[in-house]
Design a protein around this motif. Structure first.
Motif, mmCIF file in Angstrom:
data_model
loop_
_atom_site.group_PDB
_atom_site.id
_atom_site.type_symbol
_atom_site.label_atom_id
_atom_site.label_comp_id
_atom_site.label_asym_id
_atom_site.label_seq_id
_atom_site.Cartn_x
_atom_site.Cartn_y
_atom_site.Cartn_z
ATOM 1 N N VAL A 114 40.816 96.490 -2.333
ATOM 2 C CA VAL A 114 40.327 96.460 -0.942
ATOM 3 C C VAL A 114 40.509 95.041 -0.417
ATOM 4 O O VAL A 114 39.892 94.108 -0.919
ATOM 5 C CB VAL A 114 38.842 96.886 -0.871
ATOM 6 C CG1 VAL A 114 38.319 96.768 0.553
ATOM 7 C CG2 VAL A 114 38.670 98.306 -1.386
ATOM 8 N N PRO A 115 41.390 94.857 0.586
ATOM 9 C CA PRO A 115 41.696 93.498 1.036
ATOM 10 C C PRO A 115 40.567 92.902 1.883
ATOM 11 O O PRO A 115 39.838 93.624 2.562
ATOM 12 C CB PRO A 115 42.953 93.682 1.895
ATOM 13 C CG PRO A 115 42.924 95.105 2.311
ATOM 14 C CD PRO A 115 42.155 95.884 1.302
ATOM 15 N N GLY A 116 40.466 91.584 1.854
ATOM 16 C CA GLY A 116 39.414 90.876 2.584
ATOM 17 C C GLY A 116 39.578 90.984 4.082
ATOM 18 O O GLY A 116 38.600 90.937 4.823
ATOM 19 N N GLU A 117 40.830 91.150 4.575
ATOM 20 C CA GLU A 117 41.049 91.228 6.034
ATOM 21 C C GLU A 117 40.478 92.497 6.636
ATOM 22 O O GLU A 117 40.397 92.640 7.853
ATOM 23 C CB GLU A 117 42.548 91.192 6.395
ATOM 24 C CG GLU A 117 43.367 90.110 5.747
ATOM 25 C CD GLU A 117 43.959 90.591 4.444
ATOM 26 O OE1 GLU A 117 44.977 91.299 4.474
ATOM 27 O OE2 GLU A 117 43.382 90.260 3.379
ATOM 28 N N LEU A 118 40.131 93.457 5.734
ATOM 29 C CA LEU A 118 39.604 94.729 6.257
ATOM 30 C C LEU A 118 38.278 94.513 6.997
ATOM 31 O O LEU A 118 37.995 95.192 7.983
ATOM 32 C CB LEU A 118 39.411 95.740 5.113
ATOM 33 C CG LEU A 118 38.871 97.114 5.512
ATOM 34 C CD1 LEU A 118 39.826 97.840 6.456
ATOM 35 C CD2 LEU A 118 38.604 97.997 4.290
ATOM 36 N N LEU A 119 37.478 93.551 6.533
ATOM 37 C CA LEU A 119 36.147 93.380 7.126
ATOM 38 C C LEU A 119 36.204 93.014 8.612
ATOM 39 O O LEU A 119 35.586 93.700 9.436
ATOM 40 C CB LEU A 119 35.325 92.372 6.333
ATOM 41 C CG LEU A 119 33.896 92.195 6.884
ATOM 42 C CD1 LEU A 119 33.101 93.485 6.800
ATOM 43 C CD2 LEU A 119 33.159 91.086 6.179
ATOM 44 N N PRO A 120 36.953 91.945 8.992
ATOM 45 C CA PRO A 120 37.036 91.665 10.435
ATOM 46 C C PRO A 120 37.607 92.840 11.225
ATOM 47 O O PRO A 120 37.156 93.139 12.331
ATOM 48 C CB PRO A 120 37.980 90.460 10.524
ATOM 49 C CG PRO A 120 37.999 89.873 9.178
ATOM 50 C CD PRO A 120 37.692 90.960 8.198
ATOM 51 N N PHE A 121 38.602 93.538 10.606
ATOM 52 C CA PHE A 121 39.232 94.691 11.267
ATOM 53 C C PHE A 121 38.200 95.756 11.603
ATOM 54 O O PHE A 121 38.082 96.206 12.733
ATOM 55 C CB PHE A 121 40.317 95.260 10.336
ATOM 56 C CG PHE A 121 40.996 96.485 10.858
ATOM 57 C CD1 PHE A 121 42.148 96.390 11.632
ATOM 58 C CD2 PHE A 121 40.492 97.760 10.571
ATOM 59 C CE1 PHE A 121 42.777 97.528 12.111
ATOM 60 C CE2 PHE A 121 41.112 98.905 11.046
ATOM 61 C CZ PHE A 121 42.256 98.786 11.823
ATOM 62 N N LEU A 122 37.417 96.153 10.602
ATOM 63 C CA LEU A 122 36.473 97.254 10.839
ATOM 64 C C LEU A 122 35.251 96.789 11.646
ATOM 65 O O LEU A 122 34.714 97.525 12.461
ATOM 66 C CB LEU A 122 36.075 97.961 9.544
ATOM 67 C CG LEU A 122 35.278 97.242 8.465
ATOM 68 C CD1 LEU A 122 33.790 97.323 8.741
ATOM 69 C CD2 LEU A 122 35.562 97.908 7.123
#
Lengths: 286, 370
Positions: free
Chosen positions: A57-65
């Motif tokens: 699970v990539p770290g960039e997912l958090l800002p995205f979601l």
């Protein structure tokens, strides 16, 4: 025209009063901040849980979601809120019939109420993003002044309000001919749009046969555009990777124009139907 | 178009098709009165949902319910016109059609010379409606805010709105509650606010659906007085009122239509309606106890009927006569027999008597669900 605008302003004022004046100002402020913030932090918890189980699970997912979920508040507030305006005005306050027989067209009244909901939702989005920025380091690095593209953001927001207003009109028209249970319709459609517009995960995660539907929805372009305007030119999703701001705005404008035409026709047809069948002042609940 | 043709063949034939389209037929020919409200063979049929058909007795479980059946009415400008009928008689349906809230199934309805189907947008600035006994506004707003909101929807300037709000609150004695939220008001006070909302826009034609329901006697009286003055103040103002209260209709209305099961049974002045009921002038005579002069009353020429109720303190005589002048002979007959007359008065028929005579039942006897 001046008279018309004054009436719309009155409807906006009414909307704001109904949304904000139900409790003490400080309690309303807390509600405005805490409700969306808690919903978004729930996603953060899910993200942390998923990441602890799999390093994939990539770290960039958090800002995205997080940003996607925050912006979806405007979609919910405007597009689905208008259905609630019809239900509450007709069944709870029993005022819809008096609005209907007033010189102000129902459509204009709903525009006024939609503006109030846009304003409230926008405040909610800003507070949610600010809360996330303060609490989450991943968001702090994604949301910076350098990355913010103000001009495109304004363009997306302006077209977005029109687009969401059109969706709201379609749903409000449908609800006009249904009972209070019709809120389920709005909630169901909200769920579908949440799933298909790439709010919490990129559309390429969806099965291939569902993806054409995602590109049919203007909300997909809108959310992608707003994310890029807030977090810089790149986002986590790959489906719209090659699209520039110009491409996204064009797609959004085109789909919004189409949606406005459909919304006009659908709302008018529903208005006529409700008038013929005597549904304007019906009460179907307890 | 096809849908309208199917559902409303008469209107489709006339070319009155959609809101906003021009009426191809002249509304007024030279020399013709322009009625404030005009209906011709106005009919409204509701389709009963399948689920509700099962809940009513078999003989009533038709697919359709005729709420208005060929209603033809004409109300003059400046008239205070009343609609009297039981629950479900069709009064509210008629008001809904006239206020552009509901489409007619067939027939014509015009308000201020404008067709309710094709010219609804032009009618709306000229009318307003007050429905009694229900919610009067957004509970979250104060009384003043509620009235201000509706004044804005009708394009009233701020200064004028303020003046009208103050005046109306004075009329209904609500000035001290102007800044109270609607949700904090009692039912009666809410009804007063509802009443104010109807007048605040200064409509040319006002529809009042049971305006004094839930009000105390003093408030109802003040409102009736205001209604009367409001209509008389400007000759072009017209008011259509539905009410359950016979006395209210009798006191207020220039003319009254009695409506029952969707049909108009009579339209006339309250006095003329009452006169219809009483073919024979009737008198009530009270005699001292033990008097027996009444026994030979049947032999007096011109006496139609008489009835006696003997009580311990008086004898109550009710005499109906073929002509009013016969009362002299009756009095002479009684006095000649040595009986003493304590009181004598003419019995006037009430509007309720007229209603019962025309409908075959009283206002509370029948309940027809719409």
């Amino acid at each position: 025209m001046r008279q018309h605008l004054r009436a719309i302003r009155a409807a906006t004022w009414l909307g704001w009063q109904i949304e904000s004046n139900w409790t003490d100002p400080w309690l309303f402020f807390l509600y405005l901040v805490l409700k969306p913030l808690c919903a978004s932090l729930l996603l953060w918890c899910m993200f942390v849980a998923a990441r602890s189980m799999s390093a994939a699970v990539p770290g960039e997912l958090l800002p995205f979601l997080y940003v996607g979920n925050a912006c979806f508040m405007i979609v919910g507030g405007v597009a689905f809120g208008l259905s609630w305006v019809i239900i509450s005005d007709r069944e709870h306050y029993q005022m819809l019939k008096y609005i209907w027989i007033s010189p102000l067209p129902l459509r204009s009244y709903l525009i006024g109420r939609a503006l109030a909901r846009s304003l409230q939702s926008a405040v909610g989005v800003v507070l949610t993003l600010a809360g996330g920025w303060l609490l989450l380091p991943e968001l702090r690095s994604a949301l910076t002044w350098e990355r913010l593209d103000g001009r495109w953001l304004v363009a997306y927001l302006a077209v977005g309000v029109l687009m969401l207003g059109a969706v709201g009109m379609i749903l409000a028209g449908a609800v006009l001919n249904l009972g209070r249970h019709s809120m389920l319709l709005s909630e169901g459609i909200a769920g579908l749009i949440y799933l298909l517009s790439g709010v919490v995960f990129p559309v390429e995660v969806l099965p291939e046969w569902l993806r054409p539907l995602c590109f049919f929805l203007p909300t997909t372009y809108w959310l992608e555009g707003v994310r890029r305007a807030l977090m810089g030119g790149t986002t986590f999703g790959r489906a719209l990777e090659g699209w520039s701001h110009g491409d996204l705005v064009s797609a959004l404008l085109l789909s919004t124009a189409l949606l406005l035409v459909v919304a006009h026709a659908v709302f008018r047809w529903n208005e006529q139907r409700a008038w013929r069948q005597g549904r304007v002042d019906q009460t179907t609940g307890v | 178009m096809s849908l309208l043709k199917r559902r409303r063949p008469w209107i489709a034939r006339q070319g009155i098709v959609r809101l906003g389209t021009a009426n191809p037929f002249p509304l007024k020919t030279p020399g013709m009165i322009e009625w404030a409200i005009f209906t011709d063979r106005l009919t409204r049929v509701y389709r009963r949902p399948r689920s509700r058909r099962a809940a009513v007795p078999a003989n009533e479980a038709a697919k359709e319910l005729v709420a208005l059946d060929q209603v033809s009415l004409s109300v003059r400008p400046g008239e205070l016109f009343g609609l009297l009928g039981t629950n479900g008689a069709g009064k509210t349906t008629l008001i809904k059609i006239l206020t552009t809230l509901l489409a007619p199934t067939s027939g014509v309805a015009r308000v201020d010379g404008l067709d309710v189907v094709s010219q609804a947008a032009l009618i709306r600035p000229r009318i307003n409606m007050v429905s009694g006994g229900e919610s009067c506004g957004y509970g979250i707003l104060t009384v003043r805010e509620t009235l201000w909101l509706f004044s804005q929807l009708y394009g009233v300037s701020h200064a004028e709105a303020r003046r009208r709000i103050d005046h109306m609150l004075e009329v209904v004695s609500l000035r001290d509650r102007a800044d109270t939220k609607i949700s904090h008001l009692s039912t009666g006070l809410r009804q007063k606010v509802n009443f104010c909302r109807g007048f605040i826009t200064d409509p040319k034609i006002l529809f009042l659906d049971e305006p004094t329901v839930g009000l105390d006697v003093t408030a109802a009286r003040a409102i009736r007085a205001f209604i009367r003055d409001w209509v008389r103040e400007r000759p072009d103002r017209t008011l259509l009122l539905t009410t359950h209260y016979m006395m209210e209709a009798d006191q207020l209305c220039d003319r009254v239509a009695i409506i029952d099961r969707g049909r108009v049974l009579a339209v006339d002045t309250p006095a003329a309606l009452k006169k219809r009921v009483q073919r024979y002038p009737t008198f009530r005579i009270c005699l001292t106890p033990g008097a027996d002069g009444w026994q030979s009353l049947g032999r007096v020429p011109g006496v139609h009927q008489h009835a006696v109720t003997a009580g311990p303190t008086a004898i109550d005589l009710k005499v109906s006569l073929e002509a009013e002048a016969v009362i002299g002979d009756v009095v002479q007959q009684i006095a000649g027999s040595g009986a003493r007359i304590l009181t004598l008065h003419k019995v006037e028929p009430t509007l309720e008597d007229a209603f019962i005579e025309l409908c075959g039942h009283g206002l509370s006897d029948t309940e027809i669900g719409e």
